[in-house]
Scaffold this motif. Sequence first.
Motif, PDB file in Angstrom:
ATOM      1  N   VAL A 232      -9.996  35.151 -16.855  1.00  0.00           N
ATOM      2  CA  VAL A 232      -8.737  35.844 -17.160  1.00  0.00           C
ATOM      3  C   VAL A 232      -8.540  37.021 -16.213  1.00  0.00           C
ATOM      4  CG1 VAL A 232      -7.570  37.282 -18.886  1.00  0.00           C
ATOM      5  CG2 VAL A 232      -8.589  35.098 -19.557  1.00  0.00           C
ATOM      6  N   PHE A 233      -9.594  37.780 -15.965  1.00  0.00           N
ATOM      7  CA  PHE A 233      -9.504  38.905 -15.035  1.00  0.00           C
ATOM      8  C   PHE A 233      -9.061  38.443 -13.653  1.00  0.00           C
ATOM      9  CE2 PHE A 233     -11.811  41.162 -11.604  1.00  0.00           C
ATOM     10  CZ  PHE A 233     -11.108  42.359 -11.629  1.00  0.00           C
ATOM     11  N   LEU A 234      -9.692  37.395 -13.135  1.00  0.00           N
ATOM     12  CA  LEU A 234      -9.346  36.919 -11.792  1.00  0.00           C
ATOM     13  C   LEU A 234      -7.944  36.324 -11.738  1.00  0.00           C
ATOM     14  CD1 LEU A 234     -12.711  35.309 -10.661  1.00  0.00           C
ATOM     15  CD2 LEU A 234     -11.724  37.478  -9.886  1.00  0.00           C
ATOM     16  N   ALA A 235      -7.468  35.807 -12.859  1.00  0.00           N
ATOM     17  CA  ALA A 235      -6.114  35.259 -12.913  1.00  0.00           C
ATOM     18  C   ALA A 235      -5.050  36.338 -13.044  1.00  0.00           C
ATOM     19  CB  ALA A 235      -6.003  34.290 -14.091  1.00  0.00           C
ATOM     20  N   SER A 236      -5.440  37.489 -13.557  1.00  0.00           N
ATOM     21  CA  SER A 236      -4.468  38.528 -13.901  1.00  0.00           C
ATOM     22  C   SER A 236      -4.184  39.467 -12.737  1.00  0.00           C
ATOM     23  CB  SER A 236      -4.987  39.347 -15.088  1.00  0.00           C
ATOM     24  OG  SER A 236      -5.985  40.271 -14.653  1.00  0.00           O
ATOM     25  N   ASP A 237      -3.162  40.283 -12.915  1.00  0.00           N
ATOM     26  CA  ASP A 237      -2.807  41.263 -11.890  1.00  0.00           C
ATOM     27  C   ASP A 237      -3.814  42.402 -11.807  1.00  0.00           C
ATOM     28  OD1 ASP A 237      -0.578  39.741 -11.372  1.00  0.00           O
ATOM     29  OD2 ASP A 237       0.761  40.937 -12.633  1.00  0.00           O
ATOM     30  N   LEU A 238      -4.729  42.493 -12.765  1.00  0.00           N
ATOM     31  CA  LEU A 238      -5.787  43.505 -12.666  1.00  0.00           C
ATOM     32  C   LEU A 238      -6.665  43.281 -11.444  1.00  0.00           C
ATOM     33  CD1 LEU A 238      -7.003  43.901 -16.368  1.00  0.00           C
ATOM     34  CD2 LEU A 238      -5.518  45.433 -15.065  1.00  0.00           C
ATOM     35  N   SER A 239      -6.710  42.038 -10.958  1.00  0.00           N
ATOM     36  CA  SER A 239      -7.537  41.717  -9.791  1.00  0.00           C
ATOM     37  C   SER A 239      -6.686  41.477  -8.544  1.00  0.00           C
ATOM     38  CB  SER A 239      -8.399  40.479 -10.077  1.00  0.00           C
ATOM     39  OG  SER A 239      -7.585  39.358 -10.364  1.00  0.00           O
ATOM     40  N   CYS A 240      -5.566  42.189  -8.450  1.00  0.00           N
ATOM     41  CA  CYS A 240      -4.592  41.914  -7.390  1.00  0.00           C
ATOM     42  C   CYS A 240      -5.129  42.155  -5.980  1.00  0.00           C
ATOM     43  CB  CYS A 240      -3.323  42.735  -7.619  1.00  0.00           C
ATOM     44  SG  CYS A 240      -3.552  44.523  -7.531  1.00  0.00           S
ATOM     45  N   TYR A 241      -6.230  42.894  -5.833  1.00  0.00           N
ATOM     46  CA  TYR A 241      -6.806  43.127  -4.499  1.00  0.00           C
ATOM     47  C   TYR A 241      -8.190  42.498  -4.382  1.00  0.00           C
ATOM     48  CZ  TYR A 241      -7.143  45.641  -0.030  1.00  0.00           C
ATOM     49  OH  TYR A 241      -7.234  45.959   1.304  1.00  0.00           O
ATOM     50  N   VAL A 242      -8.437  41.485  -5.210  1.00  0.00           N
ATOM     51  CA  VAL A 242      -9.715  40.772  -5.188  1.00  0.00           C
ATOM     52  C   VAL A 242      -9.478  39.360  -4.672  1.00  0.00           C
ATOM     53  CG1 VAL A 242     -11.668  39.938  -6.543  1.00  0.00           C
ATOM     54  CG2 VAL A 242     -10.561  42.105  -7.147  1.00  0.00           C
ATOM     55  N   THR A 243     -10.057  39.039  -3.530  1.00  0.00           N
ATOM     56  CA  THR A 243      -9.996  37.682  -3.005  1.00  0.00           C
ATOM     57  C   THR A 243     -11.234  37.421  -2.157  1.00  0.00           C
ATOM     58  OG1 THR A 243      -8.533  36.010  -2.016  1.00  0.00           O
ATOM     59  CG2 THR A 243      -8.692  38.145  -0.875  1.00  0.00           C
ATOM     60  N   GLY A 244     -11.667  36.167  -2.139  1.00  0.00           N
ATOM     61  CA  GLY A 244     -12.886  35.812  -1.422  1.00  0.00           C
ATOM     62  C   GLY A 244     -14.160  36.236  -2.121  1.00  0.00           C
ATOM     63  N   ALA A 245     -14.061  36.613  -3.387  1.00  0.00           N
ATOM     64  CA  ALA A 245     -15.223  37.143  -4.112  1.00  0.00           C
ATOM     65  C   ALA A 245     -16.021  36.023  -4.767  1.00  0.00           C
ATOM     66  CB  ALA A 245     -14.778  38.137  -5.173  1.00  0.00           C
ATOM     67  N   GLN A 246     -17.308  36.284  -4.963  1.00  0.00           N
ATOM     68  CA  GLN A 246     -18.158  35.410  -5.766  1.00  0.00           C
ATOM     69  C   GLN A 246     -18.635  36.215  -6.966  1.00  0.00           C
ATOM     70  OE1 GLN A 246     -20.963  34.392  -2.564  1.00  0.00           O
ATOM     71  NE2 GLN A 246     -22.504  35.658  -3.565  1.00  0.00           N
ATOM     72  N   VAL A 247     -18.233  35.798  -8.139  1.00  0.00           N
ATOM     73  CA  VAL A 247     -18.502  36.539  -9.361  1.00  0.00           C
ATOM     74  C   VAL A 247     -19.569  35.805 -10.158  1.00  0.00           C
ATOM     75  CG1 VAL A 247     -17.524  37.506 -11.464  1.00  0.00           C
ATOM     76  CG2 VAL A 247     -16.127  37.387  -9.381  1.00  0.00           C
ATOM     77  N   LEU A 248     -20.778  36.362 -10.169  1.00  0.00           N
ATOM     78  CA  LEU A 248     -21.871  35.776 -10.950  1.00  0.00           C
ATOM     79  C   LEU A 248     -21.675  36.073 -12.434  1.00  0.00           C
ATOM     80  CD1 LEU A 248     -24.871  36.608  -8.639  1.00  0.00           C
ATOM     81  CD2 LEU A 248     -24.479  34.351  -9.642  1.00  0.00           C
ATOM     82  N   VAL A 249     -21.749  35.038 -13.246  1.00  0.00           N
ATOM     83  CA  VAL A 249     -21.660  35.177 -14.698  1.00  0.00           C
ATOM     84  C   VAL A 249     -22.895  34.482 -15.251  1.00  0.00           C
ATOM     85  CG1 VAL A 249     -20.215  34.886 -16.737  1.00  0.00           C
ATOM     86  CG2 VAL A 249     -19.147  35.040 -14.482  1.00  0.00           C
ATOM     87  N   ASP A 250     -24.028  35.205 -15.182  1.00  0.00           N
ATOM     88  CA  ASP A 250     -25.321  34.554 -15.416  1.00  0.00           C
ATOM     89  C   ASP A 250     -26.276  35.371 -16.252  1.00  0.00           C
ATOM     90  OD1 ASP A 250     -25.888  36.588 -13.629  1.00  0.00           O
ATOM     91  OD2 ASP A 250     -27.133  35.344 -12.321  1.00  0.00           O
ATOM     92  N   GLY A 251     -25.803  36.450 -16.881  1.00  0.00           N
ATOM     93  CA  GLY A 251     -26.680  37.283 -17.699  1.00  0.00           C
ATOM     94  C   GLY A 251     -27.747  37.999 -16.905  1.00  0.00           C
ATOM     95  N   GLY A 252     -27.596  38.052 -15.568  1.00  0.00           N
ATOM     96  CA  GLY A 252     -28.566  38.711 -14.716  1.00  0.00           C
ATOM     97  C   GLY A 252     -29.640  37.789 -14.169  1.00  0.00           C
ATOM     98  N   LEU A 253     -29.496  36.481 -14.387  1.00  0.00           N
ATOM     99  CA  LEU A 253     -30.537  35.535 -13.978  1.00  0.00           C
ATOM    100  C   LEU A 253     -30.790  35.576 -12.479  1.00  0.00           C
ATOM    101  CD1 LEU A 253     -32.484  33.211 -14.549  1.00  0.00           C
ATOM    102  CD2 LEU A 253     -30.528  31.632 -14.383  1.00  0.00           C
ATOM    103  N   PHE A 254     -29.744  35.611 -11.673  1.00  0.00           N
ATOM    104  CA  PHE A 254     -29.942  35.528 -10.222  1.00  0.00           C
ATOM    105  C   PHE A 254     -30.782  36.696  -9.700  1.00  0.00           C
ATOM    106  CE2 PHE A 254     -28.534  36.520  -5.846  1.00  0.00           C
ATOM    107  CZ  PHE A 254     -29.002  35.369  -5.228  1.00  0.00           C
TER     108      PHE A 254
END
Length: 258
Positions: A232-254
């Motif tokens: 939702v964040f990446l779809a919304s205008d809150l992330s209007c200056y975010v592109t080319g990002a890799q967003v880990l959603v892993d609980g800190g595993l990596f």
Amino acid sequence: MALLTGKAVAITGAASGIGRAIALEMARHGASVCINYYPDEPSAAAAAALGAQIAAERGPGVFASVAGDISTPEAGQALVAAAVAHFGKLDVFVSNAGICPFAEFTTMPADTYRRTVAVNLDGAFFATQAAARQMQAQGTGGSIIGVSSISALVGGGLQTHYTPTKAGVLSLMQSCAVALGQHGIRCNALLPGTIRTGLNEADLVGAKGAAMAARVPLGRLGEPADLAGPAVFLASDLSCYVTGAQVLVDGGLFVNLQ
């Protein structure tokens, strides 16, 4: 706070798992959602159930679905066309469909490899291409999200066919961020860690699941809903200056694997 009010969203492989959770949360944030699902009876039933839930929460007219094998260019095109037919436009596209049939590297049948690549990478490419064409034609920008995986960054002994496809999705989003930025189209990748879905549920029971959870700094395995908020964040205008990002959603595993 509804972050996606007025936005039209298309999502591949969204009858279940991560795609379903993203579709539901985006609808709850005010979006109209069109999903693609695999053309078989269980997937059709799951898509209908999702539509019924969204209608119960939001009312009619904000959900649509279309069957299709996303490994073909036509399925991605049909999804985009359905979203535009129902909602008049496309603002957000989520490339989510994927498979992961665990297999030994040295004995893996060629068709297992080819099918995994066809769904996970070819499907992501062709569907993203269709979405980008529509957004570019509209001239109003948009957000494209590719569901990659922590497997894009680490190896997997039974995933030698899967990990390259997820690295490919990550690379595709990074390259599309460069190619489409001039049109105001943002492209980002979500990298889930170990998430309980129908793809891996049987592999995450008992001692093995407990051992995997113990490696996660937050102390548990992920659930599909854990991906919904970041999407939702990446779809919304809150992330209007975010592109080319890799967003880990892993609980800190990596970071714990380093």
